[in-house]
Design an enzyme around this catalytic site. Structure first.
Site, PDB file in Angstrom:
ATOM      1  N   ILE A 158      -1.806 -41.816  38.774  1.00 34.50           N
ATOM      2  CA  ILE A 158      -0.765 -40.647  38.456  1.00 34.50           C
ATOM      3  C   ILE A 158      -0.986 -40.313  36.953  1.00 34.50           C
ATOM      4  O   ILE A 158      -0.878 -39.253  36.723  1.00 34.50           O
ATOM      5  CB  ILE A 158       0.460 -41.329  38.670  1.00 34.50           C
ATOM      6  CG1 ILE A 158       1.876 -40.198  38.795  1.00 34.50           C
ATOM      7  CG2 ILE A 158       1.020 -42.444  37.589  1.00 34.50           C
ATOM      8  CD1 ILE A 158       2.879 -40.330  39.281  1.00 34.50           C
ATOM      9  N   ASP A 159      -1.422 -41.330  36.281  1.00 38.05           N
ATOM     10  CA  ASP A 159      -1.816 -40.815  34.796  1.00 38.05           C
ATOM     11  C   ASP A 159      -2.805 -39.808  34.578  1.00 38.05           C
ATOM     12  O   ASP A 159      -2.826 -38.671  33.981  1.00 38.05           O
ATOM     13  CB  ASP A 159      -1.976 -42.105  33.857  1.00 38.05           C
ATOM     14  CG  ASP A 159      -0.807 -43.068  33.825  1.00 38.05           C
ATOM     15  OD1 ASP A 159       0.405 -42.472  33.847  1.00 38.05           O
ATOM     16  OD2 ASP A 159      -0.971 -44.293  33.921  1.00 38.05           O
ATOM     17  N   SER A 160      -3.961 -40.329  35.442  1.00 36.50           N
ATOM     18  CA  SER A 160      -5.161 -39.279  35.187  1.00 36.50           C
ATOM     19  C   SER A 160      -4.791 -37.889  35.883  1.00 36.50           C
ATOM     20  O   SER A 160      -5.281 -36.952  35.481  1.00 36.50           O
ATOM     21  CB  SER A 160      -6.335 -39.907  35.751  1.00 36.50           C
ATOM     22  OG  SER A 160      -6.362 -40.320  37.025  1.00 36.50           O
ATOM     23  N   SER A 213      -9.009 -41.153  38.300  1.00 35.47           N
ATOM     24  CA  SER A 213      -9.164 -42.462  38.929  1.00 35.47           C
ATOM     25  C   SER A 213      -8.476 -42.414  40.441  1.00 35.47           C
ATOM     26  O   SER A 213      -8.618 -43.079  41.325  1.00 35.47           O
ATOM     27  CB  SER A 213      -8.445 -43.609  38.011  1.00 35.47           C
ATOM     28  OG  SER A 213      -7.170 -43.247  38.083  1.00 35.47           O
ATOM     29  N   SER A 238      10.078 -26.759  12.427  1.00 27.40           N
ATOM     30  CA  SER A 238      10.649 -27.786  12.924  1.00 27.40           C
ATOM     31  C   SER A 238      10.009 -28.282  14.290  1.00 27.40           C
ATOM     32  O   SER A 238       9.810 -27.521  15.098  1.00 27.40           O
ATOM     33  CB  SER A 238      12.133 -27.204  13.383  1.00 27.40           C
ATOM     34  OG  SER A 238      12.946 -28.384  14.006  1.00 27.40           O
ATOM     35  N   THR A 292      -5.840 -41.401  28.908  1.00 22.01           N
ATOM     36  CA  THR A 292      -4.680 -41.017  29.667  1.00 22.01           C
ATOM     37  C   THR A 292      -3.501 -42.308  29.717  1.00 22.01           C
ATOM     38  O   THR A 292      -2.849 -42.099  30.843  1.00 22.01           O
ATOM     39  CB  THR A 292      -5.319 -40.875  31.094  1.00 22.01           C
ATOM     40  OG1 THR A 292      -6.082 -41.942  31.611  1.00 22.01           O
ATOM     41  CG2 THR A 292      -6.257 -39.570  31.063  1.00 22.01           C
ATOM     42  N   GLU A 343       8.014 -21.488   7.436  1.00 23.95           N
ATOM     43  CA  GLU A 343       7.883 -22.402   6.401  1.00 23.95           C
ATOM     44  C   GLU A 343       6.161 -22.760   6.354  1.00 23.95           C
ATOM     45  O   GLU A 343       5.640 -23.118   7.248  1.00 23.95           O
ATOM     46  CB  GLU A 343       8.652 -23.632   6.841  1.00 23.95           C
ATOM     47  CG  GLU A 343       8.658 -24.805   5.670  1.00 23.95           C
ATOM     48  CD  GLU A 343       9.299 -25.943   6.035  1.00 23.95           C
ATOM     49  OE1 GLU A 343       9.435 -26.791   5.365  1.00 23.95           O
ATOM     50  OE2 GLU A 343       9.844 -26.086   7.297  1.00 23.95           O
ATOM     51  N   CYS A 365      14.284 -24.699   6.098  1.00 25.86           N
ATOM     52  CA  CYS A 365      14.348 -25.634   7.173  1.00 25.86           C
ATOM     53  C   CYS A 365      15.271 -26.721   6.561  1.00 25.86           C
ATOM     54  O   CYS A 365      16.551 -26.370   7.146  1.00 25.86           O
ATOM     55  CB  CYS A 365      12.887 -26.122   6.951  1.00 25.86           C
ATOM     56  SG  CYS A 365      12.591 -27.074   8.717  1.00 25.86           S
ATOM     57  N   LYS A 387      12.349 -25.041  -1.845  1.00 24.96           N
ATOM     58  CA  LYS A 387      12.946 -26.098  -0.779  1.00 24.96           C
ATOM     59  C   LYS A 387      13.751 -27.027  -1.790  1.00 24.96           C
ATOM     60  O   LYS A 387      13.159 -27.887  -2.492  1.00 24.96           O
ATOM     61  CB  LYS A 387      12.134 -26.591   0.157  1.00 24.96           C
ATOM     62  CG  LYS A 387      12.575 -27.459   1.305  1.00 24.96           C
ATOM     63  CD  LYS A 387      11.795 -27.812   2.370  1.00 24.96           C
ATOM     64  CE  LYS A 387      12.426 -28.487   3.481  1.00 24.96           C
ATOM     65  NZ  LYS A 387      11.447 -28.524   4.431  1.00 24.96           N
TER      66      LYS A 387
END
Length: 590
Positions: free
Chosen positions: A309-311, A306, A189, A411, A45, A163, A127
């Site tokens: 866990i995020d970084s 740091s 999609s 982050t 599409e 779609c 469409k």
């Protein structure tokens, strides 16, 4: 009558606005399809503009460029090779001089599919069903086309719903009534959790109703917040699987359809298992980050590492997306940075192989405090001094970006973004956030997942890349002595569960309480969610994973005094001014 039809299915990764580049990609795909012996090449599409082009389709120069590229591709099909089914914006008429509304005075813009063969544009279909929910704004920029008829291609009547046209029965029913023998559906999609199952259920419903085989061809790649996951597939008229292409990977595959007892059947088509659940979430985040960086032509990325866990997960995603040589991590310790965090950050850097620098920030923080001392005279130390640390770190990362060119990866997870547990112009600095739509507990689960698995196409190392200690230690911003996230917030299991009910499900406060969560906690989470809206409006874009992501999908006003009265009296207007002041000073007062 044709009894065999060879269809090349191309799930490719076009770039929005790169009309010449996308046309070249279509041309290369056609050459590959011709080498396979294909009769038809199917592209996705709005392939020529890529999806979503948004307001660019209101620009006549853009539509003219698309039309010129289509005309050129059409002329090239005079060589007798495969016909092309390709999506493109299609303009009709001219906008009146000075007219600001593109959908007036006879100027019409359609989401179209062109059939190119024998040196010409053999057919154009528009469409009919324009989505206007969630991330979709098609009614804003496109006109709805009429119910379409089938098209004769290589001696076969082909129905080409676009779609959303297959998400209800009307368009497919019309195509079946106009003689379609097979349905070919170009799609753009985007991924969200559980979407693959929803698509399959919809495809099965249309095949069941029409009695026609269906080929579903989906775009691949990241575009701003959206990630298109491919996963193209086909079903025979008896609903058996004809073929399945991989998710998140560009692929061109040949499928052969043979007429048997009056219906086209595909046997022995390629079948590749597709990941779902957490694996798919991870792949979406990595692909979204990769394409945002590469399509914007950044040489690489830089992020603060740091020891949290995020970084850590963002570092793993960046390495999987770009390779270690394009990822620069910086540890920026201060007085409250623990030895444990220093060791964990180095562990991530060593495991992933990134460039790793340590840039202490004490001198910068103390310099700012000294500069501000006359202004702050007589005031107690508070959250302001904590946020100086975060803002110094943000400035350092932006300076590295300025000097060397890499994009800053931010982050913050969805739990933090929801309640404002983040600092404007500090840890919110950055160009893109791969985990913006992942709650904290989901980040923990994806870290554990990445330590035992990675996508086949990922550029990072196998095995453990996130030290076990990061997965088990209590999360902390380390902006004061012995600080823990849970000093300011509920346990993340509780916070995430409440947020999912408030954000994704838009539940009443009373219904959340009925699910077993304390009223005072629910009210406070709701309050923080609302007053953090102005922060989120200034945040970097990030990959959509859930059913409702912040950004183009969830649109709340910044100025907003509504609070759900829930079960009992509540007068939020009395607290509005203090709430706004607290939000602007980045206080989390739970």
């Amino acid at each position: 009558m044709t009894d065999t039809l060879r269809i090349a299915v191309a799930q490719l990764n076009p770039i929005v606005g790169d009309i010449a580049g996308n046309a070249a990609k279509a041309r290369a795909a056609r050459a590959e399809a011709a080498a396979m012996g294909a009769d038809i090449l199917v592209l996705t599409e709005l392939f020529l503009s890529a999806y979503p082009p948004d307001d660019m389709v209101l620009k006549e120069a853009f539509l003219d460029a698309c039309r010129a590229a289509i005309d050129e591709l059409a002329r090239e099909t005079a060589d007798g090779g495969p016909a092309i089914i390709i999506g493109t914006p299609w303009g009709i008429g001219k906008r009146k001089a000075g007219e600001r509304d593109a959908q007036k005075d006879g100027f019409e813009v359609y989401n179209a599919v062109c059939v190119l063969m024998d040196g010409r544009i053999a057919a154009v279909r528009f469409k009919n069903d324009l989505p206007n929910y969630g991330v979709f704004d098609e009614k804003r920029v496109f006109d709805a086309g009429p119910l379409p008829g089938s098209v004769a291609i290589k001696g076969v009547r082909v129905g080409i719903p676009i779609c959303e046209d297959i998400w209800g029965p009307d368009v497919v029913e019309c195509l079946a009534e106009t003689g379609a023998e097979i349905l070919i559906v170009p799609n753009a999609s985007p991924y969200r959790r559980g979407r693959m199952t929803e698509r399959l259920n919809t495809i099965v419903a249309r095949v069941t109703e029409s009695g026609l085989p269906l080929i579903y061809v989906n775009q691949v790649g990241g575009q701003d917040e959206l990630v298109f996951d491919g996963g193209s597939l086909g079903l025979n008229a008896d609903r058996s699987l004809a073929f399945q292409l991989p998710a998140f990977v560009e692929t061109i595959a040949l499928t052969t359809w043979t007429r048997e007892k009056g219906s086209f059947v595909c046997k022995g088509g390629p079948v590749t298992p597709v990941e779902d659940g957490e694996e798919a979430d991870y792949e979406a985040c990595v692909l979204g980050l990769r394409d945002y960086v590469d399509k914007n032509r950044f040489p690489g990325v830089v992020l603060g590492l740091s020891g949290g866990i995020d970084s850590a997960i963002c570092t793993a995603m960046a390495v999987d997306a770009l390779g270690a040589d394009r990822v620069h991590c910086v540890m920026m310790p201060y007085l409250y940075t623990s030895g444990e965090s220093l060791a964990d950050a180095k562990g991530v850097a060593d495991a992933t192989g990134v460039r790793y620098d340590i840039v202490p920030i004490q001198a910068a923080v103390e310099g700012l405090e000294s500069t501000l001392a006359p202004v702050f005279a007589g005031r107690e130390r508070d959250i302001t001094e904590e946020n100086l640390q975060s803002r110094v770190r943000g400035t350092i990362l932006m300076s590295i970006s300025n000097k060397f060119g890499p994009m800053v990866v931010t982050t913050g997870n969805k739990s933090e973004m929801s309640v404002g547990y983040c600092t404007l112009y500090g840890d919110m600095n950055g160009g893109f956030n791969p985990i913006k739509d992942l709650y904290k507990m989901e980040v923990f689960r994806l870290c554990a997942l990445r330590n035992r698995w990675k996508p086949a196409w990922a550029k990072g190392p196998d095995g453990v890349v996130i030290p076990e200690n990061i997965l088990v230690k209590p999360p902390s911003a380390e902006l004061r002595e012995n600080q823990k996230d849970q000093d300011s917030l509920p346990e993340y299991e509780v916070l995430d569960a409440i947020l999912q009910r408030l954000v994704e499900r838009e539940m009443r406060v009373s219904d959340i309480v009925a699910d077993g969560y304390p009223l005072d906690v629910v009210r406070k989470v709701e309050r923080l969610l609302y007053i953090a809206e102005y922060k989120r409006r200034q945040s970097a874009p990030g990959v959509k994973v859930t059913t409702k992501a912040f950004g183009r999908e969830r649109r709340y006003p910044i100025v907003n005094r509504f609070r759900d009265p829930g079960t009992g009296s509540y007068a939020p207007d009395k607290a509005i001014a203090p709430e706004i002041v607290r939000a602007q000073t980045d206080v989390i007062d739970f």
